[in-house]
Motif scaffolding. Structure first.
Motif, PDB file in Angstrom:
ATOM      1  N   ASN A   1       0.832  -1.186   0.000  1.00 45.53           N
ATOM      2  CA  ASN A   1       0.000   0.000   0.000  1.00 45.53           C
ATOM      3  C   ASN A   1       0.884   1.259   0.000  1.00 45.53           C
ATOM      4  OD1 ASN A   1      -1.802   2.068   0.475  1.00 45.53           O
ATOM      5  ND2 ASN A   1      -2.747   1.130   2.274  1.00 45.53           N
ATOM      6  N   PRO A   2       0.814   2.095  -1.042  1.00 42.65           N
ATOM      7  CA  PRO A   2       1.679   3.282  -1.099  1.00 42.65           C
ATOM      8  C   PRO A   2       1.380   4.288   0.012  1.00 42.65           C
ATOM      9  CG  PRO A   2       0.042   3.359  -2.847  1.00 42.65           C
ATOM     10  CD  PRO A   2      -0.046   1.991  -2.240  1.00 42.65           C
ATOM     11  N   TYR A   3       0.144   4.307   0.514  1.00 41.36           N
ATOM     12  CA  TYR A   3      -0.193   5.219   1.599  1.00 41.36           C
ATOM     13  C   TYR A   3       0.489   4.781   2.896  1.00 41.36           C
ATOM     14  CZ  TYR A   3      -3.692   6.663  -1.766  1.00 41.36           C
ATOM     15  OH  TYR A   3      -4.315   7.100  -2.909  1.00 41.36           O
ATOM     16  N   TYR A   4       0.526   3.480   3.121  1.00 41.85           N
ATOM     17  CA  TYR A   4       1.236   2.941   4.282  1.00 41.85           C
ATOM     18  C   TYR A   4       2.722   3.285   4.189  1.00 41.85           C
ATOM     19  CZ  TYR A   4       3.527  -0.523   7.254  1.00 41.85           C
ATOM     20  OH  TYR A   4       4.338  -1.130   8.184  1.00 41.85           O
ATOM     21  N   THR A   5       3.323   3.005   3.048  1.00 40.19           N
ATOM     22  CA  THR A   5       4.752   3.257   2.854  1.00 40.19           C
ATOM     23  C   THR A   5       5.087   4.724   3.068  1.00 40.19           C
ATOM     24  OG1 THR A   5       4.897   1.436   1.276  1.00 40.19           O
ATOM     25  CG2 THR A   5       6.664   3.066   1.214  1.00 40.19           C
ATOM     26  N   ALA A   6       4.253   5.612   2.514  1.00 40.58           N
ATOM     27  CA  ALA A   6       4.507   7.048   2.641  1.00 40.58           C
ATOM     28  C   ALA A   6       4.419   7.499   4.099  1.00 40.58           C
ATOM     29  CB  ALA A   6       3.506   7.822   1.782  1.00 40.58           C
ATOM     30  N   ARG A   7       3.471   6.974   4.847  1.00 37.96           N
ATOM     31  CA  ARG A   7       3.342   7.366   6.256  1.00 37.96           C
ATOM     32  C   ARG A   7       4.554   6.933   7.071  1.00 37.96           C
ATOM     33  NH1 ARG A   7      -3.125   6.186   7.620  1.00 37.96           N
ATOM     34  NH2 ARG A   7      -3.908   7.211   5.708  1.00 37.96           N
ATOM     35  N   LEU A   8       5.016   5.730   6.831  1.00 35.32           N
ATOM     36  CA  LEU A   8       6.164   5.227   7.590  1.00 35.32           C
ATOM     37  C   LEU A   8       7.443   5.961   7.209  1.00 35.32           C
ATOM     38  CD1 LEU A   8       6.214   2.765   9.682  1.00 35.32           C
ATOM     39  CD2 LEU A   8       4.088   3.170   8.448  1.00 35.32           C
ATOM     40  N   ASP A   9       7.642   6.205   5.923  1.00 34.74           N
ATOM     41  CA  ASP A   9       8.824   6.950   5.476  1.00 34.74           C
ATOM     42  C   ASP A   9       8.836   8.352   6.080  1.00 34.74           C
ATOM     43  OD1 ASP A   9       9.609   4.789   3.994  1.00 34.74           O
ATOM     44  OD2 ASP A   9       8.994   5.618   2.060  1.00 34.74           O
ATOM     45  N   ALA A  10       7.692   9.010   6.068  1.00 32.81           N
ATOM     46  CA  ALA A  10       7.609  10.356   6.622  1.00 32.81           C
ATOM     47  C   ALA A  10       7.850  10.354   8.130  1.00 32.81           C
ATOM     48  CB  ALA A  10       6.242  10.972   6.313  1.00 32.81           C
ATOM     49  N   ALA A  11       7.279   9.386   8.832  1.00 32.64           N
ATOM     50  CA  ALA A  11       7.446   9.315  10.284  1.00 32.64           C
ATOM     51  C   ALA A  11       8.916   9.161  10.667  1.00 32.64           C
ATOM     52  CB  ALA A  11       6.631   8.153  10.843  1.00 32.64           C
ATOM     53  N   SER A  12       9.639   8.278   9.995  1.00 31.29           N
ATOM     54  CA  SER A  12      11.057   8.080  10.320  1.00 31.29           C
ATOM     55  C   SER A  12      11.871   9.323   9.977  1.00 31.29           C
ATOM     56  CB  SER A  12      11.607   6.853   9.598  1.00 31.29           C
ATOM     57  OG  SER A  12      11.520   6.984   8.198  1.00 31.29           O
ATOM     58  N   ARG A  13      11.536   9.993   8.867  1.00 27.50           N
ATOM     59  CA  ARG A  13      12.249  11.216   8.492  1.00 27.50           C
ATOM     60  C   ARG A  13      11.996  12.334   9.500  1.00 27.50           C
ATOM     61  NH1 ARG A  13      11.310  13.529   2.795  1.00 27.50           N
ATOM     62  NH2 ARG A  13      12.858  14.998   3.623  1.00 27.50           N
ATOM     63  N   LEU A  14      10.737  12.498   9.927  1.00 32.58           N
ATOM     64  CA  LEU A  14      10.413  13.544  10.896  1.00 32.58           C
ATOM     65  C   LEU A  14      11.137  13.322  12.211  1.00 32.58           C
ATOM     66  CD1 LEU A  14       6.604  13.855  10.128  1.00 32.58           C
ATOM     67  CD2 LEU A  14       8.292  15.672   9.820  1.00 32.58           C
ATOM     68  N   LEU A  15      11.310  12.078  12.579  1.00 31.73           N
ATOM     69  CA  LEU A  15      12.045  11.761  13.801  1.00 31.73           C
ATOM     70  C   LEU A  15      13.525  12.119  13.633  1.00 31.73           C
ATOM     71  CD1 LEU A  15      11.207  10.565  16.547  1.00 31.73           C
ATOM     72  CD2 LEU A  15      11.916   8.339  15.697  1.00 31.73           C
ATOM     73  N   ARG A  16      14.097  11.755  12.479  1.00 31.49           N
ATOM     74  CA  ARG A  16      15.508  12.078  12.231  1.00 31.49           C
ATOM     75  C   ARG A  16      15.734  13.587  12.140  1.00 31.49           C
ATOM     76  NH1 ARG A  16      15.067   7.727   8.590  1.00 31.49           N
ATOM     77  NH2 ARG A  16      14.960   9.161   6.811  1.00 31.49           N
ATOM     78  N   LEU A  17      14.746  14.299  11.584  1.00 33.42           N
ATOM     79  CA  LEU A  17      14.838  15.758  11.479  1.00 33.42           C
ATOM     80  C   LEU A  17      14.538  16.458  12.803  1.00 33.42           C
ATOM     81  CD1 LEU A  17      12.945  16.190   8.083  1.00 33.42           C
ATOM     82  CD2 LEU A  17      15.376  16.677   8.465  1.00 33.42           C
ATOM     83  N   ARG A  18      14.126  15.680  13.802  1.00 31.30           N
ATOM     84  CA  ARG A  18      13.775  16.183  15.124  1.00 31.30           C
ATOM     85  C   ARG A  18      12.577  17.132  15.079  1.00 31.30           C
ATOM     86  NH1 ARG A  18      19.375  16.618  18.671  1.00 31.30           N
ATOM     87  NH2 ARG A  18      20.189  14.580  18.063  1.00 31.30           N
ATOM     88  N   ARG A  19      11.699  16.872  14.118  1.00 31.93           N
ATOM     89  CA  ARG A  19      10.432  17.595  14.110  1.00 31.93           C
ATOM     90  C   ARG A  19       9.495  16.995  15.141  1.00 31.93           C
ATOM     91  NH1 ARG A  19      12.041  21.882  12.458  1.00 31.93           N
ATOM     92  NH2 ARG A  19       9.922  22.603  12.087  1.00 31.93           N
ATOM     93  N   VAL A  20       9.693  15.732  15.492  1.00 31.25           N
ATOM     94  CA  VAL A  20       8.969  15.087  16.588  1.00 31.25           C
ATOM     95  C   VAL A  20       9.975  14.358  17.471  1.00 31.25           C
ATOM     96  CG1 VAL A  20       6.793  14.812  15.326  1.00 31.25           C
ATOM     97  CG2 VAL A  20       8.508  12.997  15.231  1.00 31.25           C
ATOM     98  N   GLN A  21       9.619  14.178  18.740  1.00 34.89           N
ATOM     99  CA  GLN A  21      10.474  13.473  19.684  1.00 34.89           C
ATOM    100  C   GLN A  21      10.061  12.011  19.854  1.00 34.89           C
ATOM    101  OE1 GLN A  21      10.755  15.594  23.461  1.00 34.89           O
ATOM    102  NE2 GLN A  21      10.261  17.514  22.416  1.00 34.89           N
ATOM    103  N   HIS A  22       8.802  11.728  19.572  1.00 34.96           N
ATOM    104  CA  HIS A  22       8.267  10.389  19.844  1.00 34.96           C
ATOM    105  C   HIS A  22       7.137  10.105  18.859  1.00 34.96           C
ATOM    106  CE1 HIS A  22       8.028   7.009  22.737  1.00 34.96           C
ATOM    107  NE2 HIS A  22       6.749   6.970  22.392  1.00 34.96           N
ATOM    108  N   LEU A  23       7.006   8.833  18.481  1.00 35.03           N
ATOM    109  CA  LEU A  23       5.954   8.421  17.559  1.00 35.03           C
ATOM    110  C   LEU A  23       4.917   7.570  18.290  1.00 35.03           C
ATOM    111  CD1 LEU A  23       8.113   7.354  14.468  1.00 35.03           C
ATOM    112  CD2 LEU A  23       6.828   9.492  14.747  1.00 35.03           C
ATOM    113  N   LEU A  24       3.654   7.932  18.126  1.00 27.33           N
ATOM    114  CA  LEU A  24       2.547   7.123  18.625  1.00 27.33           C
ATOM    115  C   LEU A  24       1.937   6.420  17.425  1.00 27.33           C
ATOM    116  CD1 LEU A  24       0.603   6.200  20.846  1.00 27.33           C
ATOM    117  CD2 LEU A  24      -0.681   8.335  20.509  1.00 27.33           C
ATOM    118  N   LEU A  25       2.105   5.106  17.375  1.00 25.18           N
ATOM    119  CA  LEU A  25       1.641   4.306  16.239  1.00 25.18           C
ATOM    120  C   LEU A  25       0.266   3.742  16.582  1.00 25.18           C
ATOM    121  CD1 LEU A  25       4.967   2.328  15.624  1.00 25.18           C
ATOM    122  CD2 LEU A  25       4.333   4.607  14.784  1.00 25.18           C
TER     123      LEU A  25
END
Length: 208
Positions: free
Chosen positions: A55-79
Motif C-alpha cells: 500500500n503506497p499510503y502505508y509506505t509514505a506514512r512510515l517513510d515520513a514518520a522516520s524522516r520527521l524523527l531524524r529531522l527532530r520535528r517530533v520526539q516520539h511516535l505514537l503508532l
C-alpha cells in the motif's frame, strides 16, 4: 426527489467546506517545515493495497514518520491502528518496519485500539496524555483528523505526506468527503464514544 438530492448534496458540500476552512492553515506539505511537536501520531492503514502489492499510503506514512524523527520535528511516535485479529495488527506492522529503518524502540509507543481516526485521537488524549501533536497522514485525511483534535481540546498540526497518485484515489477522496459529514454527527449529535479506552498510559519519551 430532485430537491432532496440537492439538499443532501448541499449539506455535504457545506460540511466539507467548513471543516477544510477550519483546519487548512495548520497543514504543511513539506516535511522540512512541518511544525515541531513532542509527539507524532501515525495513523494506521493496511500494509497491502486492495489490488495487490504494498500500500503506497502505508509506505509514505512510515517513510515520513522516520524522516520527521531524524529531522527532530517530533520526539516520539505514537503508532495507532487496528489490532482486530492476530493476523491483522497495524501497530505491530508499523513498529517492525520502523525498527528496520533504525528507529529506536524507545522512540515509539503502540496503540492497539486505534480502530478509527476518532478512536486514535481520543485515545491519544485520554490514554496517552497527548495534548500537543503532529498528525502524520495524507492531505485528504488531515482536515478531518485536525477537526476532531480541535474538538477534543488538543493543540494539533498536520504534516501532509507526499504520496504519488494511485488508481482508486478518487474513491478514497469521496469516502473522506462523506466521513467528514459523519464526523460532525459523531461530535455534535450522537456523542460517539471510542470502542475501547482502558487505563491511562502516559507516554515515556527518551531524549535524543
Amino acid at each position: 426527489m430532485t430537491a432532496l438530492v440537492f439538499l443532501i448534496g448541499g449539506a455535504i458540500l457545506a460540511a466539507n467546506i467548513w471543516i477544510v476552512a477550519r483546519t487548512q492553515d495548520r497543514i504543511e506539505s513539506d516535511l522540512l517545515v512541518c511544525a515541531a511537536e513532542p509527539v507524532g501520531l501515525v495513523f494506521g492503514t493496511s500494509y497491502w493495497a486492495r489490488g495487490g502489492g504494498r500500500n503506497p499510503y502505508y509506505t509514505a506514512r512510515l517513510d515520513a514518520a522516520s524522516r520527521l524523527l531524524r529531522l527532530r520535528r517530533v520526539q516520539h511516535l505514537l503508532l495507532s491502528g487496528d489490532n482486530r485479529t492476530r493476523f491483522y495488527n497495524e501497530p505491530v506492522t508499523m513498529w517492525r518496519d520502523l525498527r528496520s529503518a533504525n528507529v529506536r524502540n524507545t522512540d515509539m509507543t503502540l496503540d492497539y485500539a486505534g480502530f478509527s481516526t476518532f478512536d486514535s485521537l481520543i485515545r491519544a488524549k485520554k490514554i496517552f496524555d497527548v495534548d500537543r501533536v503532529l498528525l502524520i497522514t495524507q492531505d485528504w485525511h488531515l482536515p478531518r483528523a485536525l477537526f476532531i483534535a480541535d474538538a477534543l481540546g488538543m493543540e494539533a498540526k498536520g504534516c501532509a505526506i507526499p504520496t504519488y497518485p494511485t488508481a482508486g484515489t478518487w474513491r478514497l477522496r469521496i469516502r473522506e468527503w462523506l466521513a467528514r459529514v459523519g464526523t460532525l454527527g459523531d461530535l455534535y449529535l450522537w456523542d460517539r464514544q471510542p470502542y475501547f479506552l482502558g487505563p491511562r498510559e502516559p507516554l515515556q519519551m527518551t531524549p535524543f
